[in-house]
Design a protein around this motif. Structure first.
Motif, PDB file in Angstrom:
ATOM      1  N   LYS B  86     100.845  -5.226 -74.529  1.00  9.02           N
ATOM      2  CA  LYS B  86     101.835  -5.944 -73.707  1.00  9.02           C
ATOM      3  C   LYS B  86     101.747  -5.514 -72.246  1.00  9.02           C
ATOM      4  N   ASP B  87     101.814  -4.204 -72.039  1.00  5.97           N
ATOM      5  CA  ASP B  87     101.850  -3.673 -70.680  1.00  5.97           C
ATOM      6  C   ASP B  87     100.641  -2.752 -70.481  1.00  5.97           C
ATOM      7  N   ILE B  88      99.588  -3.307 -69.875  1.00  4.58           N
ATOM      8  CA  ILE B  88      98.335  -2.540 -69.739  1.00  4.58           C
ATOM      9  C   ILE B  88      98.530  -1.323 -68.832  1.00  4.58           C
ATOM     10  N   GLY B  89      99.301  -1.500 -67.768  1.00  4.80           N
ATOM     11  CA  GLY B  89      99.557  -0.391 -66.843  1.00  4.80           C
ATOM     12  C   GLY B  89     100.149   0.806 -67.569  1.00  4.80           C
ATOM     13  N   GLN B  90     101.113   0.512 -68.431  1.00  2.38           N
ATOM     14  CA  GLN B  90     101.764   1.568 -69.205  1.00  2.38           C
ATOM     15  C   GLN B  90     100.773   2.220 -70.181  1.00  2.38           C
ATOM     16  N   ALA B  91      99.967   1.390 -70.837  1.00  4.79           N
ATOM     17  CA  ALA B  91      99.007   1.905 -71.830  1.00  4.79           C
ATOM     18  C   ALA B  91      97.972   2.805 -71.168  1.00  4.79           C
ATOM     19  N   MET B  92      97.620   2.494 -69.918  1.00  2.00           N
ATOM     20  CA  MET B  92      96.605   3.264 -69.201  1.00  2.00           C
ATOM     21  C   MET B  92      97.125   4.643 -68.768  1.00  2.00           C
ATOM     22  N   ARG B  93      98.431   4.784 -68.661  1.00  2.00           N
ATOM     23  CA  ARG B  93      99.009   6.019 -68.140  1.00  2.00           C
ATOM     24  C   ARG B  93      98.767   7.188 -69.102  1.00  2.00           C
ATOM     25  N   ASP B  94      98.347   8.328 -68.559  1.00  2.00           N
ATOM     26  CA  ASP B  94      98.134   9.523 -69.380  1.00  2.00           C
ATOM     27  C   ASP B  94      99.435   9.910 -70.050  1.00  2.00           C
ATOM     28  N   GLY B  95      99.360  10.143 -71.327  1.00  4.65           N
ATOM     29  CA  GLY B  95     100.528  10.599 -72.074  1.00  4.65           C
ATOM     30  C   GLY B  95     101.234   9.467 -72.796  1.00  4.65           C
ATOM     31  N   PHE B  96     100.912   8.196 -72.460  1.00  7.50           N
ATOM     32  CA  PHE B  96     101.564   7.095 -73.174  1.00  7.50           C
ATOM     33  C   PHE B  96     100.835   6.808 -74.478  1.00  7.50           C
ATOM     34  N   THR B  97     101.585   6.822 -75.577  1.00 10.19           N
ATOM     35  CA  THR B  97     100.996   6.513 -76.876  1.00 10.19           C
ATOM     36  C   THR B  97     102.033   5.826 -77.742  1.00 10.19           C
ATOM     37  N   THR B  98     101.587   4.895 -78.565  1.00  8.30           N
ATOM     38  CA  THR B  98     102.493   4.327 -79.561  1.00  8.30           C
ATOM     39  C   THR B  98     102.067   4.817 -80.942  1.00  8.30           C
ATOM     40  N   GLY B  99     101.034   5.647 -80.971  1.00  9.99           N
ATOM     41  CA  GLY B  99     100.486   6.045 -82.273  1.00  9.99           C
ATOM     42  C   GLY B  99     100.498   7.540 -82.519  1.00  9.99           C
ATOM     43  N   GLY B 100     101.274   8.288 -81.749  1.00 11.21           N
ATOM     44  CA  GLY B 100     101.330   9.735 -81.964  1.00 11.21           C
ATOM     45  C   GLY B 100     100.089  10.466 -81.494  1.00 11.21           C
ATOM     46  N   GLY B 101      99.316   9.825 -80.591  1.00  6.94           N
ATOM     47  CA  GLY B 101      98.139  10.504 -80.038  1.00  6.94           C
ATOM     48  C   GLY B 101      98.539  11.285 -78.800  1.00  6.94           C
ATOM     49  N   LEU B 102      97.551  11.690 -78.015  1.00  5.20           N
ATOM     50  CA  LEU B 102      97.838  12.402 -76.774  1.00  5.20           C
ATOM     51  C   LEU B 102      98.016  11.421 -75.621  1.00  5.20           C
ATOM     52  N   GLY B 103      97.630  10.164 -75.845  1.00  3.16           N
ATOM     53  CA  GLY B 103      97.773   9.166 -74.797  1.00  3.16           C
ATOM     54  C   GLY B 103      96.798   9.348 -73.641  1.00  3.16           C
ATOM     55  N   HIS B 104      95.679   9.995 -73.912  1.00  6.18           N
ATOM     56  CA  HIS B 104      94.677  10.189 -72.854  1.00  6.18           C
ATOM     57  C   HIS B 104      93.413   9.361 -73.068  1.00  6.18           C
ATOM     58  N   GLY B 105      93.406   8.506 -74.089  1.00  4.99           N
ATOM     59  CA  GLY B 105      92.195   7.777 -74.417  1.00  4.99           C
ATOM     60  C   GLY B 105      91.777   6.778 -73.344  1.00  4.99           C
ATOM     61  N   LEU B 106      92.679   5.864 -73.011  1.00  6.26           N
ATOM     62  CA  LEU B 106      92.327   4.820 -72.040  1.00  6.26           C
ATOM     63  C   LEU B 106      92.124   5.402 -70.643  1.00  6.26           C
ATOM     64  N   GLY B 107      93.099   6.188 -70.180  1.00 11.74           N
ATOM     65  CA  GLY B 107      92.993   6.780 -68.842  1.00 11.74           C
ATOM     66  C   GLY B 107      91.785   7.700 -68.748  1.00 11.74           C
ATOM     67  N   GLY B 108      91.578   8.505 -69.779  1.00 15.25           N
ATOM     68  CA  GLY B 108      90.457   9.442 -69.798  1.00 15.25           C
ATOM     69  C   GLY B 108      89.133   8.702 -69.793  1.00 15.25           C
ATOM     70  N   ALA B 109      89.011   7.666 -70.628  1.00 15.70           N
ATOM     71  CA  ALA B 109      87.757   6.897 -70.683  1.00 15.70           C
ATOM     72  C   ALA B 109      87.463   6.289 -69.319  1.00 15.70           C
ATOM     73  N   LYS B 110      88.498   5.798 -68.649  1.00 16.83           N
ATOM     74  CA  LYS B 110      88.294   5.197 -67.326  1.00 16.83           C
ATOM     75  C   LYS B 110      87.725   6.225 -66.341  1.00 16.83           C
ATOM     76  N   ARG B 111      88.236   7.453 -66.405  1.00 14.24           N
ATOM     77  CA  ARG B 111      87.739   8.492 -65.488  1.00 14.24           C
ATOM     78  C   ARG B 111      86.318   8.918 -65.826  1.00 14.24           C
TER      79      ARG B 111
END
Ligand SMILES: Nc1ncnc2c1ncn2[C@@H]1O[C@H](COP(=O)(O)OP(=O)(O)O)[C@@H](O)[C@H]1O
Ligand SMILES: [Mg+2]
Lengths: 135, 134
Positions: B86-111
């Motif tokens: 729904k909100d790509i900006g939010q999903a990209m942010r480090d620490g955001f997760t809806t699945g109990g992960g670390l939320g660094h996947g998208l932001g980290g991959a981009k870097r």
């Protein structure tokens, strides 16, 4: 299911991760280690990752979880042998593995664990002395 | 940029994520990437492949080798027909997760790559493109 072997050496548990783990295997290792720390009263856990070619956020989380659970069970964790390319990549991923101690190789990792065990033994015996003085 | 090699891998189970990592490693070596470059692109691929499986309900990875003059690169496209974001900006942010992960996947991959693109919308799946040059 396939499992990563855990070796016991005195007060320590030793794990060498040599395969490219899929996520469930990593979770199984986390569970097995936690169970084994409490079953054996281990005081230290050494995880050697010198053959791991990547550490992504999933593996990073598993390593942090292991170290956190070990701490609750009164055991120290040391991570050894992380390849420089893996370390560089981890930083860029934004993972700092908070609370995890690292050492260059297994040998140094073992001395780190031994030293911290000796330190905590000292602390305990000092407490004992203090207690006897008060009596 | 001319395409010199291409392969498509299905991502349906955890073992497929491992296969994607291994295939990307092999291509990165073929393209002459150094060890740090290999590690970065493989790690980024691992993050996105896992998302394709866990959140997208499975999908595929298209791995392409490119040559642009003397530059050699890898272009990896991960797509799924899952629920979308729904909100790509939010999903990209480090620490955001809806699945109990670390939320660094998208932001980290981009870097970890030089070009990063994500196309996603609720109901129409997700496509993530990673490009890294040697
Ligand atoms: N392919 C996808 N389909 C649907 N949602 C996704 C997809 N990839 C990522 N997301 C969403 O973006 C969030 C952040 O992803 P990521 O940065 O990899 O962190 P994590 O995987 O730890 O949650 C996920 O929790 C999920 O909500
Ligand atoms: Mg993820």
């Amino acid at each position: 299911m396939e499992r990563i072997p855990i070796l016991k050496m005195g007060d320590f548990l030793i794990v060498t991760i040599q395969v490219d783990m899929h996520d469930r295997l990593a979770l199984a290792l986390q569970d097995d280690l936690t169970t084994k720390i409490s079953a054996t009263n281990a005081k230290g856990v050494l995880i050697d990752i010198s053959s791991l070619e990547i550490v992504d956020s999933f593996i990073g989380r598993m390593l942090s979880n292991i170290s956190g659970m070990a701490r609750i069970l009164d055991a120290q964790t040391v991570l050894t042998g992380m390849q420089p390319a893996v370390a560089i990549t981890l930083v860029e991923l934004g993972l700092s593995l908070p609370g995890i101690r690292t050492a260059l190789n297994v040998e140094r990792g073992m001395s780190l664990l031994r030293a911290s065990l000796a330190e905590s033994d000292d602390a305990t015996s000092e407490d004992d002395v203090d207690a006897s003085h008060e009596m | 940029m001319p395409l010199t090699k291409c392969e498509t891998l299905a991502i349906r189970a955890e073992a497929d994520v491992v296969l994607v990592r291994q295939a990307v490693r092999k291509l990165a070596i073929e393209q002459g990437f150094g060890l740090v470059e290999q590690t970065k692109i493989v790690t980024a691929a691992s993050e996105i492949a896992r998302n394709t499986l866990d959140y997208g309900g499975g999908g595929e990875a298209v791995l392409e080798c490119h040559t642009d003059g003397i530059r050699k690169g890898l272009r990896l496209v991960f797509s799924d027909q899952g629920p979308g974001i729904k909100d790509i900006g939010q999903a990209m942010r480090d620490g955001f997760t809806t699945g109990g992960g670390l939320g660094h996947g998208l932001g980290g991959a981009k870097r970890l790559v030089e070009e990063f693109d994500i196309v996603s919308a609720p109901g129409s799946g997700t496509r993530v493109t990673l490009v890294r040059w040697k």
